[in-house]
Design an enzyme around this catalytic site. Structure first.
Site, PDB file in Angstrom:
ATOM      1  N   HIS A  75       0.835  -1.194   0.000  1.00  0.00           N
ATOM      2  CA  HIS A  75       0.000   0.000   0.000  1.00  0.00           C
ATOM      3  C   HIS A  75       0.868   1.241   0.000  1.00  0.00           C
ATOM      4  CE1 HIS A  75      -3.202   2.800   0.985  1.00  0.00           C
ATOM      5  NE2 HIS A  75      -4.006   1.862   0.506  1.00  0.00           N
ATOM      6  N   ASP A 132      -7.981  -5.335  -0.592  1.00  0.00           N
ATOM      7  CA  ASP A 132      -8.451  -6.192  -1.683  1.00  0.00           C
ATOM      8  C   ASP A 132      -8.172  -7.670  -1.462  1.00  0.00           C
ATOM      9  OD1 ASP A 132      -9.559  -4.251  -3.433  1.00  0.00           O
ATOM     10  OD2 ASP A 132      -7.525  -3.530  -3.765  1.00  0.00           O
TER      11      ASP A 132
END
Ligand code: COA
Length: 376
Positions: A262, A312
């Site tokens: 991320h 996700d």
């Protein structure tokens, strides 16, 4: 100084959400994502984002009624959905349908706080109907129209499956939508704010955001994750390759593992923690075992490269347990994130400054123009 990919650049001030990437914290309007995921509903979270405060019971009931009245999509849009080729990705269908809805809005170009909120309600309420209708048309099934006695998420599952929604499935998907509702200046939200900063209309900003979300290293990762899980499962069952070896080989070859890493979190994404618990509950109920495969992959990626899962990674395991087809994972993400996109666009319109960064030119300069007949 150039910051590639605008890494660590603070582009604007916002009162909508806060991430602490070191501590793994996320808050919407000052409320912890964990409190919202465990206690709130999607509608209440949307009210919070749009209004900056939690609603009273009466306000929430009125708000829900208002959204229910806006679920039906214009017949012209239903007609248009059926003309798109079957190979069209549902995200492309979604952005085309939103654009079409805009063309039917007589006040498309009117931008003021009241009108922006109206458009936000319209788009947020219609998206589940567009997605469910797309799915049923693909499957050759009759369309199931929205019901007025069901909340946002339950109604979506009703329209999608055409049967009474299961309470655990409703709870899981509702929590998933809360977790996806908002996430500071991610790429799709930023693109919606750029559109708003030019004083373009709400629909234009949402079309821009849906297009951006679809990319595989943004929202598209949710579909890519399940494709990877299926591949690893098949390799394990057919060829006896362990998930650990599969991951090591990919990482050593310099490949990207979807659902990991991320830009802002330096530790586990707090949304992934919530989704992991949900995925486990659903796995148990459905008699599936996606979670143990996911956990082995999580451990292998950590061991090999010390990278944590993001939102996700476990979202895919939730959706597969809800029998949502792979291609519809990104539209479900959009169904949640529409809350954040609209909130950011409204904030941008209110305190507008055109978003227009500079670039550093690194090409050739002062070249002599040679007439075409003299060129070699
Ligand atoms: N798989 C393998 N390696 C990864 C990785 C992943 N999912 N995510 C990051 N890395 C590695 C990079 O290769 C890089 O390694 P290096 O320093 O040895 O070159 C390092 O971690 C830093 O990554 P970088 O790509 O510079 O970070 P970023 O902030 O630009 O990218 C993402 C962030 C999200 C784009 C990236 O982590 C990614 O592509 N993840 C997979 C797609 C995904 O799940 N997206 C959804 C995000 S919510």
């Amino acid at each position: 100084m150039v910051k590639e990919g605008m890494k660590e650049v603070v582009a604007l001030q916002s009162k909508i959400s806060r991430i602490d990437g070191e501590k793994g914290e996320l808050e919407y309007r000052g409320y912890s994502i964990h409190d919202l995921a465990e206690n709130s509903t999607f509608e209440e979270t949307v009210f919070l984002l749009w209004n900056g405060r939690l609603p009273t019971q009466k306000e929430l009931e009125e708000f829900k009624e208002d959204l229910i009245d806006r679920r039906r999509i214009p017949p012209e849009v239903i007609g248009q959905l059926s003309t798109l080729p079957d190979i069209t990705h549902p995200m492309v269908v979604l952005r085309t349908a939103i654009s079409y809805c805009g063309s039917l809005d007589e006040k498309l170009h009117k931008i003021d706080p009241g009108e922006n909120l109206e458009k936000s309600k319209e788009i947020l309420s219609m998206i589940p109907t567009i997605i469910a209708f797309t799915y049923r048309m693909r499957e050759g099934k009759r369309l199931v129209h929205p019901r007025e006695d069901l909340d946002h998420t339950a109604n979506f599952l009703w329209m999608l499956k055409g049967e009474e929604p299961d309470p655990l499935e409703v709870e899981a998907l509702d929590t998933d939508l809360i977790l996806h509702a908002e996430h500071t200046l991610n790429a799709s939200t930023y693109s919606s704010r750029i559109a708003a900063s030019t004083k373009s209309d709400m629909y234009a900003g949402i079309v821009s955001a849906t297009g951006t979300l679809m990319g595989p290293i943004h929202g598209g990762a949710s579909q890519w994750v399940i494709e990877m899980l299926r591949e690893v499962k098949e390799e394990m069952e057919k060829n006896g390759v362990s998930p650990e070896d599969w991951i090591k080989e990919k990482l050593r070859a310099g490949e990207i593992i979807p659902g990991f890493g991320h830009r802002v979190y330096k530790t586990m994404d707090p949304r992934a923690k919530q989704l992991k618990d949900l995925a486990k509950k659903l796995d148990e109920k459905r008699g599936n075992d996606w979670c143990s495969l996911s956990r082995r992959i999580e451990d292998a990626v950590r061991e090999e490269k010390d990278i944590d899962p993001n939102v996700d990674f476990y979202a895919g395991t939730v959706y597969v347990n809800l029998d949502i087809p792979d291609e519809f994972f990104i539209p479900i993400f959009a169904m949640g994130r529409i809350a954040g996109w609209t909130t950011h666009m409204m904030e941008q319109y209110e305190e507008n400054v055109l978003i227009r960064p500079l670039q550093e030119y690194v090409g050739e300069k002062y070249r002599k123009y040679v007439p075409i007949e003299e060129r070699e």
